[in-house]
Scaffold this active site. Structure first.
Site, PDB file in Angstrom:
ATOM      1  N   ASP A 153       0.904  -0.603  -0.344  1.00 35.24           N
ATOM      2  CA  ASP A 153      -0.070   0.292  -0.354  1.00 35.24           C
ATOM      3  C   ASP A 153       0.870   1.430   0.522  1.00 35.24           C
ATOM      4  O   ASP A 153       1.933   1.348   0.710  1.00 35.24           O
ATOM      5  CB  ASP A 153      -1.245   0.076   0.920  1.00 35.24           C
ATOM      6  CG  ASP A 153      -1.914   1.231   1.333  1.00 35.24           C
ATOM      7  OD1 ASP A 153      -2.049   1.368   0.155  1.00 35.24           O
ATOM      8  OD2 ASP A 153      -3.122   1.211   2.271  1.00 35.24           O
ATOM      9  N   LYS A 206      -1.825  -8.441  -4.363  1.00 41.95           N
ATOM     10  CA  LYS A 206      -2.124  -8.406  -3.669  1.00 41.95           C
ATOM     11  C   LYS A 206      -2.817  -8.059  -3.326  1.00 41.95           C
ATOM     12  O   LYS A 206      -3.428  -6.410  -3.852  1.00 41.95           O
ATOM     13  CB  LYS A 206      -1.172  -8.129  -2.557  1.00 41.95           C
ATOM     14  CG  LYS A 206      -1.436  -8.392  -1.066  1.00 41.95           C
ATOM     15  CD  LYS A 206      -0.497  -7.908  -0.660  1.00 41.95           C
ATOM     16  CE  LYS A 206      -1.145  -7.527   1.211  1.00 41.95           C
ATOM     17  NZ  LYS A 206      -0.106  -7.354   2.248  1.00 41.95           N
ATOM     18  N   TRP A 207      -4.539  -8.515  -3.718  1.00 41.23           N
ATOM     19  CA  TRP A 207      -5.775  -8.396  -3.594  1.00 41.23           C
ATOM     20  C   TRP A 207      -6.518  -8.204  -2.253  1.00 41.23           C
ATOM     21  O   TRP A 207      -6.783  -9.061  -1.075  1.00 41.23           O
ATOM     22  CB  TRP A 207      -6.595  -8.631  -4.577  1.00 41.23           C
ATOM     23  CG  TRP A 207      -8.368  -7.962  -4.894  1.00 41.23           C
ATOM     24  CD1 TRP A 207      -9.148  -7.706  -3.989  1.00 41.23           C
ATOM     25  CD2 TRP A 207      -8.608  -8.325  -5.560  1.00 41.23           C
ATOM     26  NE1 TRP A 207     -10.241  -7.377  -4.409  1.00 41.23           N
ATOM     27  CE2 TRP A 207      -9.417  -7.344  -5.932  1.00 41.23           C
ATOM     28  CE3 TRP A 207      -8.347  -8.714  -7.065  1.00 41.23           C
ATOM     29  CZ2 TRP A 207     -11.373  -8.466  -6.818  1.00 41.23           C
ATOM     30  CZ3 TRP A 207      -9.080  -9.013  -8.274  1.00 41.23           C
ATOM     31  CH2 TRP A 207     -10.940  -8.239  -7.834  1.00 41.23           C
ATOM     32  N   ASP A 208      -5.990  -6.622  -1.565  1.00 46.08           N
ATOM     33  CA  ASP A 208      -7.135  -6.300  -0.126  1.00 46.08           C
ATOM     34  C   ASP A 208      -8.432  -6.519  -0.504  1.00 46.08           C
ATOM     35  O   ASP A 208      -8.908  -5.589  -1.307  1.00 46.08           O
ATOM     36  CB  ASP A 208      -6.195  -5.344   0.565  1.00 46.08           C
ATOM     37  CG  ASP A 208      -5.909  -6.265   1.419  1.00 46.08           C
ATOM     38  OD1 ASP A 208      -6.324  -6.282   2.559  1.00 46.08           O
ATOM     39  OD2 ASP A 208      -4.381  -5.137   2.215  1.00 46.08           O
ATOM     40  N   CYS A 258      -6.321 -10.943   0.040  1.00 47.42           N
ATOM     41  CA  CYS A 258      -5.382 -10.181   1.711  1.00 47.42           C
ATOM     42  C   CYS A 258      -6.447 -10.359   2.244  1.00 47.42           C
ATOM     43  O   CYS A 258      -7.152 -10.529   3.484  1.00 47.42           O
ATOM     44  CB  CYS A 258      -5.005  -9.287   1.541  1.00 47.42           C
ATOM     45  SG  CYS A 258      -3.952  -8.131   2.719  1.00 47.42           S
ATOM     46  N   ASP A 277      -2.801 -10.972  10.468  1.00 45.28           N
ATOM     47  CA  ASP A 277      -1.748  -9.867   9.717  1.00 45.28           C
ATOM     48  C   ASP A 277      -0.684 -10.363  11.236  1.00 45.28           C
ATOM     49  O   ASP A 277      -0.041  -9.451  11.373  1.00 45.28           O
ATOM     50  CB  ASP A 277      -2.330  -7.883   9.656  1.00 45.28           C
ATOM     51  CG  ASP A 277      -3.054  -7.286   8.929  1.00 45.28           C
ATOM     52  OD1 ASP A 277      -2.312  -8.452   7.986  1.00 45.28           O
ATOM     53  OD2 ASP A 277      -3.891  -6.643   9.252  1.00 45.28           O
TER      54      ASP A 277
END
Length: 731
Positions: free
Chosen positions: A360, A473-475, A523, A545
């Protein structure tokens, strides 16, 4: 929306009996073949349905394959109906509740026909068509059997030809009946940083519900998967256990109804809460698939069934090795620039990482993404941070032999963004209510076609012009708390959370179709999307996390009950300040990654990481990713955890032992799944950099039978000791 509401189908609407299949109803006569029977068979299990003389479809048995089935002389009691409906006779928790166009609130489904088609070697699909006795309402029960994997997948298709909309209030994917003396339910729950915590309970009479009502990343507080053990609590390698997993990323309901005859019905599917659906004529509502498996060899075999099925059918590109990732988040957070990121590529190369993942903070200009308060929705490269763009970074990474990946959150928006300022109506929110933010953001309304197209363009405009990107990375960092849509009409507001997830799968499918070589991680702030509905489009998921390796032992243990090791992204980090070897050994048991500032590591730490990564890539990755898992010692039951993976030919084995509490007693670990006749050479691997080894059996050769009956003593006694022992067959 298209004229078909759909979710990829995965199956099963099964019932269960006790240790031996018995009749769920009236007087019976044995028969080897009867045209009224419908058999859904796998290698070791069988579900048998029965067409009653009243036209209804009943369930007789589900359990061990090959046992004789008793056929009723008359229709069983309505409690045994396979897909019960509301409003016409017997009152129970219904799988289907519908109000017809004329206001009639009852349904009465009868058998019309069925057909079984062979789809692949060992895979067949049975479609059973039911119809209301009076109304043109049609329900097709779809059951796909995977023979060698012992998995049955069920979904339901609902359509009608009435003059107006039919309102669906209940629409279960699966409603099997289990039959035992007693029942134990295991759920996998836990809030942020405590994901996949096992909680087992004895079920008493009445209704027990596990559910989610939060719509998006709906696995936040528990995953839509469970175990049901018959007649005793679930054990690893003994006892009758059923495993269920719903392939759906939205709100779900798993309802367990134990009736007065001690029958347990399991109704599983989309959560009907506040989600009644107005189905128009000519459209088809297809429920998400429910996956079931049965074992009489404990929950360990349930897990191995799911893993084998997933590696062949359930996850994207299962045979493809998952790359060793180096993520910049712990090193930089939001605060980085181009030279900083490029400097991290050298560290990635030095330790042997295969892909660098930029997390991010790389986007937004008028509203720069310097923290989590702004920028979501404005997916343009931040020119102050990265003046040469993403392709430049990808090229610089490739110059060092490292691939390049990127973080995206295409479903979300910050109020502080160009997107929200231009399209506030695109956000999910309720009118006349104070705007409620979570992580300073809102969900975009994917039920709106232009929003769905926007989400796709976020992906396409990121990957298309930057072909050097090989990983996404798909959050998704919030769920829905104010479920309102400015797009849907007033009488369809209850469609929102269902339509959202159907549209989400459409976007994910487009990504896979256009960019098949770009790998992807789910994610969702941790385990907010851990289900086989989304995993068919993704290679792996981020379990939590919480990367403290002591916590991760339990988190990974929980997820291992349903998901193979190749799907669990396990990263070595500084969290918890544990020994580097312990953190690395814990991460080696899944899809290995690193989230550290390599520049700040000592030379010895760099060598430790590099050696562990080389061991993983050269010796362990294929075994861990593709091997059969045996959980040996649970971290819930004692001072240590132990598990081993076994290759398909049983010639290669790796044992992981994690000491979680001090223990001076010498207690052997007994391995499982080995060839008892084969001899194995033992070698402790991932040793300290000084090469010291405390494993007494180092280099010795032992037979599989003694390793399983007598075990071996690992060199672990102190808190956070760990050992990785490789076994290679000699013959």
């Amino acid at each position: 929306m298209s004229n078909m509401i759909r979710v990829s189908g995965w199956l099963f609407a099964s019932l269960l009996l006790a240790s031996a299949p018995t009749l769920l109803g009236a007087d019976a006569a044995s028969t080897s073949a009867d045209p009224r029977l419908i058999r859904i068979t796998t290698a070791h299990s069988e579900l048998v349905l029965f067409m009653g003389d009243d036209g209804r479809l009943y369930q007789l048995t589900y359990g061990s394959a090959g046992l004789p089935v008793s056929v009723p002389k008359r229709a069983p009691s309505r409690e045994a109906e396979f897909h019960p409906q509301y409003g016409d006779g017997f009152i129970c928790e219904p799988a289907l509740q519908a109000t017809h166009a004329d206001g009639n609130t009852s349904s009465a489904l009868v058998y019309v026909r069925h057909q079984t088609t062979a789809l692949d070697s060992g895979v067949s699909l049975t479609r059973i068509e039911l119809k209301d006795r009076f109304y043109p309402l049609f329900v097709t029960l779809c059951l796909k059997s995977y023979g060698q994997e012992d998995v049955i997948e069920q979904w339901t298709e609902i359509r009608h030809e009435e003059t107006g909309a039919v309102t669906l209030y209940r629409f279960a994917s699966s409603a099997p009946i289990l039959k035992g003396k007693e029942y134990w339910l295991t759920q996998f729950q836990g809030d942020y940083s405590r994901e996949a915590t096992l909680a087992e309970e004895h079920l008493g009479p009445g209704l027990k519900i596990l559910d989610s009502k939060i719509g998006v990343r709906a696995s936040r507080f528990r995953i839509p998967s469970f175990l049901l053990a018959l007649n005793a609590p679930a054990k690893e390698e003994v006892g009758e256990v059923f495993g269920g997993s719903l392939a759906w990323s939205g709100s779900y309901q798993l309802a367990f109804d134990l009736d007065w005859n001690n029958r347990l019905r399991a109704l599983c599917g989309i959560n009907p809460f506040a989600s009644q659906y107005h189905l128009k004529p000519g459209r088809t509502f297809t429920t998400p698939a429910m996956l079931w498996t049965w074992s009489d060899q404990g929950k360990g075999q349930v897990s191995r069934n799911f893993h084998r099925w997933a590696r062949r059918y359930g996850i994207r590109d299962a045979p493809q090795p998952r790359p060793v990732l180096l993520n910049n988040w712990e090193a930089t957070g939001f605060k980085f620039d181009e030279p900083t990121i490029v400097s991290l590529f050298d560290g990635a190369k030095e330790i042997g990482a295969e892909t660098f993942l930029l997390d991010d903070g790389w986007f937004g200009n008028r509203h720069p993404r310097n923290d989590d308060k702004a920028g979501l929705g404005d997916w343009q490269v931040n020119t102050n941070k990265l003046p040469h763009g993403l392709s430049y970074l990808a090229a610089e990474a490739r110059r060092r032999g490292v691939n390049f990946g990127i973080w995206l959150e295409p479903e979300m928006v910050n109020p502080a963004s160009d997107l929200f300022e231009q399209h506030p109506e695109w956000a999910i929110r309720q009118p006349h209510r104070e705007l409620e933010l979570s992580r300073n953001q809102l969900d975009l309304d994917l039920s709106r076609p232009e929003v769905c197209e926007f989400a796709w363009k976020v992906i396409d405009d990121t990957l298309g012009p930057n072909p050097g990107i090989s990983y996404v990375k798909w959050d998704a960092n919030r769920y829905v708390t104010q479920p309102g849509s400015t797009y849907l009409p007033p009488d369809e507001q209850s469609h929102l959370l269902i339509d959202y997830n159907f549209a989400l799968y459409d976007v994910m499918a487009r990504m896979v179709q256009k960019y098949p070589r770009v790998m992807a991680m789910l994610c969702s702030g941790g385990s907010g999307r851990v289900d086989y509905g989304a995993l068919k489009y993704f290679n792996s998921f981020w379990p939590s996390d919480n990367t403290d390796p002591r916590s991760r032992v339990l988190i990974q243990w929980g997820f291992s009950h349903f998901f193979p090791a190749s799907t669990l992204c396990n990263h070595v980090t500084r969290m918890g300040k544990r020994p580097m070897k312990f953190a690395l050994d814990v991460a080696l048991s899944g899809a290995l990654g690193v989230d550290m500032d390599v520049r700040r590591l000592s030379p010895e730490e760099r060598k430790t990481l590099a050696a562990g990564i080389a061991l993983y890539k050269n010796d362990l990755r294929e075994l861990v990713s593709q091997g059969d898992l045996y959980r040996l010692e649970s971290p819930y039951d004692g001072p240590r955890a132990a598990l081993n993976y076994v290759s398909s030919d049983r010639a290669h084995v790796v044992l992981f032992v994690y000491q979680l509490k001090p223990n001076d007693a010498d207690q052997p670990v007994k391995l499982r799944g080995l060839d008892p006749q084969r001899h194995y050479r033992l070698r402790e691997v991932n040793l300290p950099q000084d090469g010291s080894c405390q494993f007494a059996k180092q280099g010795q050769v032992l037979d599989g039978a003694s390793l399983m009956s007598d075990g071996l003593l690992p060199p672990t006694h102190k808190d956070c000791d760990s050992s990785v022992i490789e076994l290679v067959g000699e013959n």
